[in-house]
Write a protein that holds these residues in place. Sequence first.
Motif, mmCIF file in Angstrom:
data_model
loop_
_atom_site.group_PDB
_atom_site.id
_atom_site.type_symbol
_atom_site.label_atom_id
_atom_site.label_comp_id
_atom_site.label_asym_id
_atom_site.label_seq_id
_atom_site.Cartn_x
_atom_site.Cartn_y
_atom_site.Cartn_z
ATOM 1 N N LYS A 1 -21.267 22.544 43.984
ATOM 2 C CA LYS A 1 -21.531 22.056 42.629
ATOM 3 C C LYS A 1 -21.351 23.179 41.616
ATOM 4 C CE LYS A 1 -24.721 19.362 39.859
ATOM 5 N NZ LYS A 1 -25.964 18.595 39.849
ATOM 6 N N ARG A 2 -21.837 24.377 41.946
ATOM 7 C CA ARG A 2 -21.646 25.532 41.046
ATOM 8 C C ARG A 2 -20.169 25.809 40.826
ATOM 9 N NH1 ARG A 2 -25.421 30.043 41.498
ATOM 10 N NH2 ARG A 2 -23.973 31.062 40.093
ATOM 11 N N MET A 3 -19.365 25.702 41.895
ATOM 12 C CA MET A 3 -17.927 25.956 41.776
ATOM 13 C C MET A 3 -17.255 24.885 40.905
ATOM 14 S SD MET A 3 -17.501 28.812 43.407
ATOM 15 C CE MET A 3 -15.740 28.992 43.717
ATOM 16 N N VAL A 4 -17.616 23.624 41.108
ATOM 17 C CA VAL A 4 -17.026 22.540 40.314
ATOM 18 C C VAL A 4 -17.413 22.703 38.840
ATOM 19 C CG1 VAL A 4 -17.014 20.050 39.893
ATOM 20 C CG2 VAL A 4 -16.835 20.920 42.240
ATOM 21 N N LEU A 5 -18.673 22.985 38.569
ATOM 22 C CA LEU A 5 -19.101 23.159 37.181
ATOM 23 C C LEU A 5 -18.436 24.387 36.540
ATOM 24 C CD1 LEU A 5 -22.854 22.154 37.477
ATOM 25 C CD2 LEU A 5 -20.957 20.805 36.522
ATOM 26 N N HIS A 6 -18.195 25.419 37.332
ATOM 27 C CA HIS A 6 -17.466 26.593 36.821
ATOM 28 C C HIS A 6 -16.031 26.188 36.490
ATOM 29 C CE1 HIS A 6 -15.418 30.516 36.848
ATOM 30 N NE2 HIS A 6 -16.601 30.994 36.470
ATOM 31 N N ALA A 7 -15.413 25.366 37.331
ATOM 32 C CA ALA A 7 -14.048 24.885 37.062
ATOM 33 C C ALA A 7 -14.005 24.076 35.768
ATOM 34 C CB ALA A 7 -13.542 24.049 38.237
ATOM 35 N N VAL A 8 -15.025 23.260 35.539
ATOM 36 C CA VAL A 8 -15.111 22.471 34.301
ATOM 37 C C VAL A 8 -15.160 23.405 33.095
ATOM 38 C CG1 VAL A 8 -16.607 20.923 32.952
ATOM 39 C CG2 VAL A 8 -16.174 20.456 35.390
ATOM 40 N N GLU A 9 -16.041 24.401 33.150
ATOM 41 C CA GLU A 9 -16.166 25.340 32.028
ATOM 42 C C GLU A 9 -14.900 26.177 31.850
ATOM 43 O OE1 GLU A 9 -18.401 25.273 29.624
ATOM 44 O OE2 GLU A 9 -19.070 23.511 30.735
ATOM 45 N N THR A 10 -14.278 26.557 32.941
ATOM 46 C CA THR A 10 -13.028 27.323 32.871
ATOM 47 C C THR A 10 -11.947 26.494 32.200
ATOM 48 O OG1 THR A 10 -13.597 28.623 34.828
ATOM 49 C CG2 THR A 10 -11.262 28.524 34.233
ATOM 50 N N ALA A 11 -11.781 25.246 32.630
ATOM 51 C CA ALA A 11 -10.769 24.362 32.041
ATOM 52 C C ALA A 11 -11.038 24.164 30.552
ATOM 53 C CB ALA A 11 -10.750 23.022 32.774
#
Length: 153
Positions: A80-90
């Motif tokens: 979940k941390r990785m997915v949320l980081h991907a969201v913020e990165t995008a």
Amino acid sequence: MDDLNIRPLAADEEAPMALLLLADPSRKAVESYLRRGRCYVGERAGRVIAVYVLIDTRPHTVELVNVAVAEAEQGRGIGKRMVLHAVETARSLGYRSLEVGTGNSSLNQLALYQKCGFRIVGVDPDFFTRNYPEPIYENGILCRDMIRLRLDL
């Protein structure tokens, strides 16, 4: 959990292939999107334990093509941390939408993406049976169809 550091893979650093192959059993596919995408790793105590890859797909759209967490670290919220980081990165890179595709049999992943705000937008029937030579089973289910999800940023 606060000791998880998520960062871009350095240009001179090898991609964590064993981790990437946990999420996608095709080395050829993984190598292809690594060449085209941006790879991010999650590390703890200097050891890479998680990874994700983003690739441009259409104007203003980026796709999350691989999210993997070391098996010994699963079930601790790292995915979940990785997915949320991907969201913020995008979002920080100026994209308007983030897409992801996962197997019909990937029940935990489907739940995770929806908990992170993604919505199901389509199905690519027989994607996995067309594109992978060996059958893939998860949760006792044949992985046949790709479920497509999107998050508007």
